[in-house]
Design a protein around this motif. Structure first.
Motif, PDB file in Angstrom:
ATOM      1  N   SER A  79       0.816  -1.213   0.000  1.00 20.50           N
ATOM      2  CA  SER A  79       0.000   0.000   0.000  1.00 20.50           C
ATOM      3  C   SER A  79       0.848   1.261   0.000  1.00 20.50           C
ATOM      4  O   SER A  79       0.482   2.273  -0.568  1.00 20.50           O
ATOM      5  CB  SER A  79      -0.930  -0.012   1.219  1.00 20.50           C
ATOM      6  N   TRP A 139      -3.425  -9.488 -13.910  1.00 20.75           N
ATOM      7  CA  TRP A 139      -4.624  -9.048 -13.195  1.00 20.75           C
ATOM      8  C   TRP A 139      -4.259  -8.403 -11.867  1.00 20.75           C
ATOM      9  O   TRP A 139      -4.787  -7.363 -11.481  1.00 20.75           O
ATOM     10  CB  TRP A 139      -5.570 -10.219 -12.987  1.00 20.75           C
ATOM     11  N   ARG A 140      -3.334  -9.033 -11.162  1.00 20.02           N
ATOM     12  CA  ARG A 140      -2.905  -8.484  -9.872  1.00 20.02           C
ATOM     13  C   ARG A 140      -2.213  -7.135 -10.066  1.00 20.02           C
ATOM     14  O   ARG A 140      -2.440  -6.188  -9.308  1.00 20.02           O
ATOM     15  CB  ARG A 140      -1.970  -9.459  -9.177  1.00 20.02           C
ATOM     16  N   GLY A 156      -2.667  -5.152 -12.632  1.00 16.80           N
ATOM     17  CA  GLY A 156      -3.667  -4.224 -13.145  1.00 16.80           C
ATOM     18  C   GLY A 156      -4.500  -3.580 -12.056  1.00 16.80           C
ATOM     19  O   GLY A 156      -4.914  -2.419 -12.170  1.00 16.80           O
ATOM     20  N   ARG A 157      -4.738  -4.303 -10.967  1.00 12.31           N
ATOM     21  CA  ARG A 157      -5.495  -3.717  -9.856  1.00 12.31           C
ATOM     22  C   ARG A 157      -4.732  -2.565  -9.209  1.00 12.31           C
ATOM     23  O   ARG A 157      -5.336  -1.611  -8.705  1.00 12.31           O
ATOM     24  CB  ARG A 157      -5.809  -4.790  -8.819  1.00 12.31           C
ATOM     25  N   ASP A 158      -3.388  -2.655  -9.223  1.00 10.17           N
ATOM     26  CA  ASP A 158      -2.583  -1.565  -8.670  1.00 10.17           C
ATOM     27  C   ASP A 158      -2.414  -0.417  -9.657  1.00 10.17           C
ATOM     28  O   ASP A 158      -2.078   0.701  -9.261  1.00 10.17           O
ATOM     29  CB  ASP A 158      -1.204  -2.082  -8.265  1.00 10.17           C
ATOM     30  N   VAL A 178      -4.478   1.326 -11.210  1.00 10.53           N
ATOM     31  CA  VAL A 178      -5.439   2.426 -11.085  1.00 10.53           C
ATOM     32  C   VAL A 178      -5.177   3.264  -9.841  1.00 10.53           C
ATOM     33  O   VAL A 178      -5.880   4.262  -9.603  1.00 10.53           O
ATOM     34  CB  VAL A 178      -6.880   1.872 -11.037  1.00 10.53           C
ATOM     35  N   ARG A 179      -4.180   2.889  -9.058  1.00  8.15           N
ATOM     36  CA  ARG A 179      -3.887   3.628  -7.834  1.00  8.15           C
ATOM     37  C   ARG A 179      -3.000   4.827  -8.131  1.00  8.15           C
ATOM     38  O   ARG A 179      -2.256   4.847  -9.113  1.00  8.15           O
ATOM     39  CB  ARG A 179      -3.216   2.695  -6.823  1.00  8.15           C
ATOM     40  N   GLY A 196       1.014   3.059  -8.448  1.00  5.29           N
ATOM     41  CA  GLY A 196       0.231   2.948  -9.674  1.00  5.29           C
ATOM     42  C   GLY A 196       1.091   3.087 -10.911  1.00  5.29           C
ATOM     43  O   GLY A 196       0.903   2.369 -11.903  1.00  5.29           O
ATOM     44  N   ARG A 244       1.599   0.414 -13.965  1.00  2.15           N
ATOM     45  CA  ARG A 244       1.341   0.748 -15.363  1.00  2.15           C
ATOM     46  C   ARG A 244       2.574   0.485 -16.222  1.00  2.15           C
ATOM     47  O   ARG A 244       2.464  -0.007 -17.358  1.00  2.15           O
ATOM     48  CB  ARG A 244       0.902   2.214 -15.465  1.00  2.15           C
TER      49      ARG A 244
END
Length: 282
Positions: A4, A245-246, A248-250, A252-253, A258, A262
């Motif tokens: 995080s 997928w894992r 990709g979830r980050d 957008v942060r 983030g 990307r």
């Protein structure tokens, strides 16, 4: 995938890794231009196309770090006021661009441009109204590509583009022969690492002039199918999609977390796209 709050030690480690790769690229350029004087840069990988993939990945992450430094500066950077992080990132991107150009890898250059386009577009969307900063980054990235291609490798790259039709025909002959090999054992393939043996077994008088000195199918996906079969390829694809997928979830942060996610996806685009015509993954 990423914590995080990215620890300072991890940020430092990632930056050090990128700078180490840039140093490797710089030494390879010096060795290529001053000592080896070869036609295409191969570094220690013995394949200019493999070097191109590696340099493309490095360029994506360097541009990402530079874009983050620009964002922290308020989106309106000045060359005389760039901090150390921005300066090092920009220098690394320049080194990667020059090394990429010296490989004269058509697929590598194309895949890197696409990867950078994916990254920069995503950065624009992620950073909202800070389009000015990303526009500057995009212009800098385009300038780096132009500078690299304008070096002495430009003539070689142009010459290789002129022979593109012949190279496509050669690759097609390789693909056709190994596609037939895949069809002979479609479900489980011939085993990982079996390409050299299979390549010898399928050589005929008609295709020997094409197959006698190849080290891979020059197509990542066809080689997956030939060596691992449909079952093994599905397993590898599922693992790749789960990892993406894992990440990709980050993606957008906000912040560096983030941006790293990307860049990871954009770098994956470089590798997978170049895998259509070369074998850096192997």
């Amino acid at each position: 995938m990423f914590p995080s709050a990215l620890p300072r030690s991890l940020r430092t480690g990632l930056a050090a890794l990128l700078l180490a790769l840039a140093a490797f690229a710089a030494i390879a350029i010096i060795d290529h231009v001053g000592l080896r004087a070869g036609r295409r840069l191969t570094a220690t990988l013995f394949s200019p196309n493999s070097v191109a993939t590696l340099m493309g990945v490095g360029a994506v992450f360097a541009v990402m770090f530079f874009s983050q430094a620009i964002q922290r500066a308020g989106g309106a950077p000045r060359l005389d006021r760039m901090d150390l992080n921005a300066s090092l990132s920009l220098a690394a991107a320049a080194v990667f661009a020059v090394a990429l150009a010296l490989t004269a890898s058509r697929g590598g250059i194309f895949a890197t441009v696409v990867g950078l386009a994916v990254l920069l577009t995503w950065q624009v969307l992620a950073q909202g109204r800070r389009v000015r900063a990303i526009a500057i980054v995009g212009g800098a990235a385009a300038l780096l590509v132009v500078i690299g291609v304008a070096m002495r490798s430009a003539d070689l790259t142009a010459a290789r583009l002129e022979h593109l039709d012949g190279d496509v025909a050669t690759r097609k002959a390789i693909f056709d022969a190994h596609w037939q090999a895949f069809l002979a054992s479609p479900w489980f393939g011939f085993g990982l690492g079996s390409f050299p043996i299979v390549n010898q077994l399928i050589a005929t008088t008609e295709n020997l002039n094409v197959l006698f000195d190849v080290r891979a199918t020059h197509n990542l996906y066809l080689q997956w199918l030939e060596e691992a079969g449909i079952v093994g390829s599905i397993v590898m694809l599922a693992w790749l999609l789960a990892a993406l997928w894992r990440v990709g979830r980050d993606a957008v942060r906000p912040g560096t977390i983030g941006a790293l996610a990307r860049a990871t996806i954009a770098a994956t685009v470089v590798v997978l796209l170049h895998g259509l015509s070369d074998f850096a993954v192997q």
